[in-house]
Scaffold this motif. Structure first.
Motif, PDB file in Angstrom:
ATOM      1  N   ARG A  89     -30.695 -61.944   6.055  1.00  0.00           N
ATOM      2  CA  ARG A  89     -30.208 -60.673   6.599  1.00  0.00           C
ATOM      3  C   ARG A  89     -30.141 -59.629   5.491  1.00  0.00           C
ATOM      4  O   ARG A  89     -29.850 -59.958   4.325  1.00  0.00           O
ATOM      5  N   ASN A 108     -29.430 -55.065   4.750  1.00  0.00           N
ATOM      6  CA  ASN A 108     -28.827 -53.806   5.234  1.00  0.00           C
ATOM      7  C   ASN A 108     -29.852 -52.675   5.218  1.00  0.00           C
ATOM      8  O   ASN A 108     -29.516 -51.520   4.970  1.00  0.00           O
ATOM      9  N   GLY A 158     -34.035 -51.792   9.351  1.00  0.00           N
ATOM     10  CA  GLY A 158     -34.048 -52.516  10.609  1.00  0.00           C
ATOM     11  C   GLY A 158     -35.388 -52.439  11.322  1.00  0.00           C
ATOM     12  O   GLY A 158     -36.283 -51.665  10.957  1.00  0.00           O
ATOM     13  N   GLU A 175     -37.008 -52.396  15.402  1.00  0.00           N
ATOM     14  CA  GLU A 175     -36.708 -52.279  16.822  1.00  0.00           C
ATOM     15  C   GLU A 175     -37.104 -53.580  17.547  1.00  0.00           C
ATOM     16  O   GLU A 175     -38.110 -54.205  17.204  1.00  0.00           O
ATOM     17  N   ASP A 188     -34.239 -61.819  14.727  1.00  0.00           N
ATOM     18  CA  ASP A 188     -32.978 -61.885  15.453  1.00  0.00           C
ATOM     19  C   ASP A 188     -32.677 -60.505  16.032  1.00  0.00           C
ATOM     20  O   ASP A 188     -32.247 -59.597  15.311  1.00  0.00           O
ATOM     21  N   THR A 189     -32.942 -60.355  17.326  1.00  0.00           N
ATOM     22  CA  THR A 189     -32.773 -59.041  17.968  1.00  0.00           C
ATOM     23  C   THR A 189     -31.321 -58.719  18.265  1.00  0.00           C
ATOM     24  O   THR A 189     -31.016 -57.617  18.735  1.00  0.00           O
ATOM     25  N   ASN A 190     -30.407 -59.679  18.024  1.00  0.00           N
ATOM     26  CA  ASN A 190     -28.985 -59.410  18.267  1.00  0.00           C
ATOM     27  C   ASN A 190     -28.327 -58.673  17.099  1.00  0.00           C
ATOM     28  O   ASN A 190     -27.174 -58.259  17.207  1.00  0.00           O
ATOM     29  N   THR A 191     -29.059 -58.540  15.998  1.00  0.00           N
ATOM     30  CA  THR A 191     -28.494 -57.844  14.838  1.00  0.00           C
ATOM     31  C   THR A 191     -28.448 -56.338  15.120  1.00  0.00           C
ATOM     32  O   THR A 191     -29.456 -55.735  15.515  1.00  0.00           O
ATOM     33  N   THR A 192     -27.302 -55.727  14.930  1.00  0.00           N
ATOM     34  CA  THR A 192     -27.124 -54.294  15.242  1.00  0.00           C
ATOM     35  C   THR A 192     -27.465 -53.397  14.072  1.00  0.00           C
ATOM     36  O   THR A 192     -27.807 -52.220  14.260  1.00  0.00           O
ATOM     37  N   SER A 193     -27.361 -53.891  12.848  1.00  0.00           N
ATOM     38  CA  SER A 193     -27.682 -53.082  11.662  1.00  0.00           C
ATOM     39  C   SER A 193     -28.498 -53.916  10.700  1.00  0.00           C
ATOM     40  O   SER A 193     -28.261 -55.109  10.538  1.00  0.00           O
ATOM     41  N   THR A 232     -31.832 -55.844   9.174  1.00  0.00           N
ATOM     42  CA  THR A 232     -32.803 -56.792   9.745  1.00  0.00           C
ATOM     43  C   THR A 232     -32.340 -58.211   9.464  1.00  0.00           C
ATOM     44  O   THR A 232     -31.828 -58.501   8.369  1.00  0.00           O
TER      45      THR A 232
END
Length: 551
Positions: free
Chosen positions: A475, A477, A480, A482, A526-531, A533
Motif C-alpha cells: 500500500r 499514499n 491511486g 481508479e 484492491d479496489t476497496n482502498t479509498t486513498s 494504491t
C-alpha cells in the motif's frame, strides 16, 4: 374323569396345532414351488427374467415367511412345554406335598385323641387341635388341583374323616371330659383305618398325576427339541436355496458380464459385450457396449487428433526455436544499430549543440530519446519473455530478504525522494529469488514514482489466506488508481499516463503478474482502498510450494 380327559384335550389341541402348522408348511412349500416354476420359465435365455428388485422382494418374502413359520412353530412348542411344566411344578407337585402334610395332620389328630382317652390329660388335645388346623390348609391345597379323580378322593377322605370324628373322636373326648364310659376303641380303629385307606387312595392318585405330568413334560421337551431342529433345518434350506438362486440368477450373469468387460478393458475393443440375467444387468451390458462403441469411435478420432497434435507440436517447437533466434537477434544484432544511432545522435548533440537552429537541436533530442526508449523497450520485452523460460533453482527464503534486496536496488530513488518503506512481519516463501525480488522492486518503484506532493510512504504486509497461500499487500499514499482500470494496469505496455508525466514503458505490473502466476499465485488491485494504491498478491506457503514442486 377330568384327569383323564384334560390330558387328552391337550393332546388333541397339540395335534390340531400340528395339523394347522402342517397345512401352513404345505401351503408355503407349494408357493415356493410355484415361484421356482415361474423363475424357471423366465430364465431360459435371460430375456424376460425378473429384475433385481423383484428378486430381492421374492427372496425377502420367502425368508421372512420361513422365519415366521419357524418362529411360530417354536413358540407353540415352548408354550406346550411351559404348560406341561406349570402343570407338574405349580399344581401336581404342591398337591403331592400337601397330601403328605394332610396325612401327618390326620395321624396327629388320631394320636392326640388316643392319648387323651388313655391319660385324661388336656395336653394331648393340643396335637389334635393343631392337626385339625393343618388339615384344613393341606386339604385346600390338594383340592385346588381340581380334577375329577382328586375331587372324588378328597370327598371320600372327608366322608371317612367325618365318620371317624362323629362316631369316635368327638364322643370319646366328650366322655373323658364328663367321666362317662368311652366308646369302644375298636370303633375308632375301624373308622380311622377307613380314613387311612381314603388318604392312601388319594396319594396314589396324586402319584399317578405326577407320573403323567413328568411324562407330558418329557414329551413336550422332546417335541420342542424336534421342532427347533426342524425349524432350523427348514430355515437353513431356505437360506441355501436363496443363496443358490442369487448365485445362479445374479452372481453368474454378473461374473460373465465382468469377464466380457475385462476383455474390453484388456484392449479387445472389438469384443461385443452381451449380458444375461436380471433386467438391470442386461441394461448395464447394453450401456457398457454402447460406451465401448463410443470409445472405439472416439479412439479413432483421438488418433487423428494425436497425429494433428504431433504436427502442431513440431510446428510449435520450430516456432519456439525461431523465437529464441529472434530473441538473440533482438538482444544483440538489433541493439547494436540502436546503440550506434544513440551514440551518434548524442555526438551530434554535444558537438553541434547551439550551432544549429533551435528546431534542429529539438530534432536531435527527439532522436536520442527515441533510441534510448527503443533500447529500454527491447530490454523490458526480453526480460518479460524470459520469465518461466530460463528457470533458476527455487529456494525457501524469507520475504524480508526479498524486500531488503529490492530496497537496495532502489536505494538511489528512495534516497532522492525521501520515501519511507514500512515492512510488517513477513513469512518465508519458496521460489526464484531473482524474480520475486523483481515483484517487490516494481511495486515499491511504482509507489515512489506515482507519488503526490506528500513524502512517499509504502507499507508491506502479509497474512495467511486460503488454500495454504500467503496474501501480501503493498500500500502507498500515491495518486491511486481508479477501479475501472483494475484489469488494464496489468496489460503489457498499457499506460494510464503520458510519458511526459511519468517515465517508464508500462511493463512493470505485467511483469509482476507473470512472475506471481508463474509461482502459482495471483495479483490484483484492491479496489476497496479509498486513498493511495493497494496492490495485493498471493504466493504459496513454503511447505505447499515444496510439495507441489515434488509432485
Amino acid at each position: 374323569m377330568r384327569v383323564e380327559c384334560a390330558p387328552a384335550a391337550r393332546v388333541t389341541l397339540r395335534l390340531r396345532g400340528s395339523s394347522h402348522r402342517g397345512r401352513a408348511d404345505r401351503a408355503f412349500s407349494a408357493w415356493l414351488g410355484e415361484v421356482a416354476v415361474q423363475a424357471g420359465r423366465t430364465t431360459g435365455t435371460g430375456a424376460g427374467m425378473p429384475s433385481l428388485r423383484r428378486w430381492a422382494v421374492w427372496i425377502s418374502v420367502a425368508l421372512v415367511a420361513v422365519l415366521l413359520a419357524a418362529t411360530a412353530a417354536v413358540l407353540l412348542a415352548i408354550d406346550d412345554l411351559s404348560q406341561a411344566r406349570s402343570q407338574l411344578l405349580d399344581e401336581v407337585g404342591p398337591a403331592v406335598v400337601s397330601a403328605q402334610q394332610l396325612g401327618a395332620a390326620l395321624i396327629d389328630q388320631e394320636n392326640g385323641v388316643r392319648g387323651y382317652v388313655l391319660s385324661g390329660s388336656a395336653d394331648f388335645l393340643e396335637p389334635y387341635n393343631n392337626g385339625r388346623d393343618r388339615q384344613a390348609a393341606a386339604r385346600a391345597s390338594v383340592a385346588a388341583l381340581d380334577t375329577p379323580t382328586i375331587a372324588k378322593g378328597v370327598a371320600a377322605l372327608d366322608e371317612a374323616l367325618s365318620a371317624w370324628r362323629s362316631q369316635y373322636a368327638d364322643p370319646a373326648i366328650a366322655a373323658v371330659r364328663t367321666g362317662t364310659p368311652v366308646p369302644d376303641d375298636a370303633i375308632g380303629k375301624q373308622r380311622f383305618d377307613a380314613v387311612r385307606a381314603a388318604l392312601s387312595a388319594l396319594q396314589d392318585e396324586l402319584a399317578l398325576q405326577r407320573t403323567a405330568g413328568r411324562t407330558a413334560l418329557n414329551d413336550s421337551a422332546t417335541r420342542m427339541a424336534l421342532t427347533c431342529i426342524v425349524a432350523l433345518a427348514v430355515l437353513m434350506i431356505a437360506v441355501l436355496g436363496c443363496v443358490a438362486a442369487v448365485r445362479r440368477f445374479v452372481v453368474s450373469p454378473l461374473t460373465r458380464l465382468r469377464h466380457n468387460v475385462g476383455q474390453v478393458a484388456g484392449g479387445d475393443f472389438a469384443h461385443t459385450i452381451t449380458a444375461t440375467g436380471p433386467a438391470e444387468l442386461r441394461d448395464l451390458g447394453r450401456d457398457v457396449d454402447t460406451m465401448r462403441t463410443r470409445i472405439v469411435s472416439e479412439l479413432g478420432q483421438a488418433r487423428e487428433h494425436s497425429a494433428a497434435m504431433a504436427v502442431a507440436t513440431e510446428d510449435l517447437r520450430r516456432s519456439n526455436s525461431e523465437l529464441e533466434q529472434f530473441a538473440y537477434v533482438a538482444s544483440h544484432d538489433l541493439q547494436e544499430p540502436l546503440r550506434k544511432i544513440a551514440s551518434f545522435c548524442q555526438l551530434l548533440q554535444r558537438r553541434y549543440g547551439g550551432q544549429l537552429d533551435e528546431r534542429a537541436d529539438q530534432y536531435i533530442e527527439f532522436a536520442v530519446d527515441g533510441a534510448k526508449r527503443m533500447q529500454q523497450l527491447i530490454n523490458d520485452l526480453l526480460a518479460f519473455s524470459r520469465v518461466g523460460r530460463h528457470r533458476d533453482k527455487q529456494v525457501t527464503i524469507p520475504a524480508d530478504d526479498l524486500v531488503n534486496q529490492a530496497q537496495r536496488d532502489l536505494a538511489e530513488t528512495l534516497e532522492n525522494t525521501g520515501a519511507q518503506v514500512e515492512v510488517g512481519p513477513l513469512p518465508e516463501v519458496r521460489g526464484e529469488a531473482r524474480l520475486l525480488t523483481a515483484v517487490f522492486q516494481n511495486l515499491i518503484g511504482n509507489a515512489v514514482k506515482f507519488r503526490t506532493e506528500q513524502t512517499p510512504h509504502v507499507r508491506i504486509d502479509a497474512e495467511a489466506g486460503e488454500d495454504d497461500m500467503w496474501v501480501f499487500s503493498v500500500r502507498d499514499n500515491g495518486i491511486g488508481i481508479e477501479p475501472q482500470y483494475a484489469e488494464q494496469i496489468f496489460i503489457i505496455f498499457k499506460r494510464l499516463h503520458g510519458k511526459d508525466q511519468y517515465t517508464g514503458t508500462g511493463i512493470g505490473l505485467a511483469m509482476c503478474r507473470k512472475i506471481v502466476e508463474y509461482h502459482g499465485g495471483r495479483i490484483w488491485l484492491d479496489t476497496n482502498t479509498t486513498s493511495g494504491t493497494s496492490i495485493r498478491f498471493t504466493l504459496p506457503q513454503a511447505h505447499a510450494a515444496a510439495a507441489a514442486l515434488s509432485e
